[in-house]
Design an enzyme around this catalytic site. Structure first.
Site, PDB file in Angstrom:
ATOM      1  N   LYS A  56     -18.437 -18.228   2.531  1.00  0.00           N
ATOM      2  CA  LYS A  56     -19.985 -18.229   2.544  1.00  0.00           C
ATOM      3  C   LYS A  56     -20.743 -17.135   1.728  1.00  0.00           C
ATOM      4  CE  LYS A  56     -19.393 -18.630   7.470  1.00  0.00           C
ATOM      5  NZ  LYS A  56     -19.591 -18.136   8.920  1.00  0.00           N
ATOM      6  N   ARG A  90       0.990  -1.232  -0.131  1.00  0.00           N
ATOM      7  CA  ARG A  90       0.021  -0.159  -0.017  1.00  0.00           C
ATOM      8  C   ARG A  90       0.922   1.263   0.033  1.00  0.00           C
ATOM      9  NH1 ARG A  90      -5.459  -1.090   3.853  1.00  0.00           N
ATOM     10  NH2 ARG A  90      -6.549  -2.135   2.073  1.00  0.00           N
ATOM     11  N   GLY A 134     -10.914  -9.202  -0.282  1.00  0.00           N
ATOM     12  CA  GLY A 134     -10.564 -10.439   0.673  1.00  0.00           C
ATOM     13  C   GLY A 134      -9.311 -11.184   0.482  1.00  0.00           C
ATOM     14  N   GLY A 138     -13.186  -3.807   1.508  1.00  0.00           N
ATOM     15  CA  GLY A 138     -14.729  -3.636   1.475  1.00  0.00           C
ATOM     16  C   GLY A 138     -14.884  -2.600   0.322  1.00  0.00           C
TER      17      GLY A 138
END
Length: 394
Positions: free
Chosen positions: A193, A36, A350, A373
């Protein structure tokens, strides 16, 4: 896209409040991954080259509006200086005095902006105080653009505002992938999930031609079709939801690709005994840990006819061999097609970056986002406050 870039701004002699994301992993007081940090270098260097004074505003961890010494941004200074190749000043307090003392060519990092309660509250008074420190606002933190905070949203309304080079690259890549993509478009959505990606799946079904569902979430779709998934990770309570997603895909003309063969083991462990079986032949005690070769071949065939690929999440339990086989094979195929100029490939969110790096494929994708996100919310079709503020300023 109606936002300004650094090319549209006169920076000479101006203090440029530059929102960056250097919320990097740290262990024993040292930065362990400077990705980053290296990604904001083009913005800092461009501001310097145009005669501006970059004042870096960033957050680190979640101090929740209080001063937490172990969450000081000072820990990032050595890595930032090494990457930039020059000293970087640091202001722990009295930001105005430190900024006033800056000479041309200098860079200044302000202390963790989340030490101030007004930041996460998007407090107008705090934003006005920040605006009083500079002449121009540059947002280079796409990964924080889904937060409506003072330094990511309110500040853009108070000063002439533009996108930094990283923000610009992110937005152009995402526009190419979802805004006005070349068709056919294929999306890969993996991970554990279904429950965490319902909005994502619902939005993608309306925008892509083929949707590959992999990882643990594929098991929920297999079970919803009445197949036995043994002891695999599976959200059985979402069977109706999975069926509704498949029905919606049919009406929208989106083909869903689910595993037709799977790699099964009795336990999730390195070197565990495993076998490849048809998706409808999973043994009672079997645990699905990866997609099988027939499935991988079908996925690669879909890539081969596509012009645009969006990738979020692994196809299997890639952390442990040999359950990384499908992810590696598919990622390398996508990278090869991208390198040959036949595919625009955009990935992020993720575990995606880790999975593509593990496959040795990330560098050959068109664009790999380090945003988590924010990348997912963009894919879900949501408005990102930090981006919307730049568009309004433009």
């Amino acid at each position: 896209m109606s936002w300004k870039t650094l090319d549209d701004m006169d920076l000479s002699g101006k203090v440029v409040l530059t929102r960056v994301d250097i919320n990097v992993p740290v262990q024993d007081g040292r930065v362990t991954d400077d990705t980053r940090i290296t990604r904001i270098l083009p913005t800092i260097r461009d501001i310097l080259a145009k005669g501006g004074k970059p004042v870096l505003i960033a957050h680190f961890d979640r101090p929740k509006g209080k001063v937490v010494p172990e969450m000081s941004l000072k820990v990032t200074l050595p890595a930032l200086e090494a990457a930039l190749g020059q000293p970087v000043g640091f202001a722990a307090e009295d930001f105005g005095t430190a900024i006033a003392a800056m000479a041309p060519g200098e860079v200044l990092l302000l202390e963790n902006i989340r030490f101030f309660p007004g930041e996460e509250k998007n407090d107008p008074g705090f934003a006005a105080d920040l605006a009083g420190l500079g002449d121009i606002y540059c947002n280079d933190a796409f990964s924080a653009a889904h937060r409506a905070h003072a330094s990511t949203e309110a500040l853009a309304h108070l000063l002439p505002a533009c996108a930094g080079r990283l923000m610009e690259a992110e937005l152009r890549a995402l526009e190419a992938a979802l805004g006005k993509p070349e068709r056919p478009v294929v999306a890969v959505v993996g991970g554990a999930k279904v429950s965490t990606k319902l909005d994502l799946l619902s939005n993608l079904i309306e925008k892509v031609d083929r949707l590959v569902i992999g990882g643990g979430m594929a098991n929920t779709f297999l079970a919803a079709q009445g197949l036995n998934v043994g002891t695999s990770l599976c959200e059985h309570d979402l069977a109706d939801t999975a069926r509704a997603i498949m029905d919606k895909a049919k009406t929208k003309g989106c083909e869903i690709i689910l595993p037709e063969d799977v790699v099964v083991a009795e336990r999730f462990a390195a070197g565990a005994d495993h076998v490849t079986v048809a998706a409808d032949a999973v043994p009672e005690g079997g645990m699905i840990l990866d997609a099988g070769p027939a499935t991988v071949a079908r996925i690669i065939a879909a890539f081969d006819t596509a012009r645009t690929l969006i990738w979020n999440g692994p196809l299997g339990a890639f952390e442990i061999a040999p359950f990384d086989t499908a992810t590696i094979a598919a990622a390398r195929a996508a990278a090869d097609l991208t390198a040959s100029g036949r595919l625009v490939s955009v990935a992020g969110g993720g575990d995606t970056v880790a999975a593509l790096n593990h496959a040795g494929a990330a560098e050959r994708f068109t664009y790999v986002s380090t945003a988590g996100g924010a990348f997912l919310e963009w894919m879900e079709g949501k408005t990102l406050p930090g981006v919307a503020a730049l568009e309004q300023a433009g």
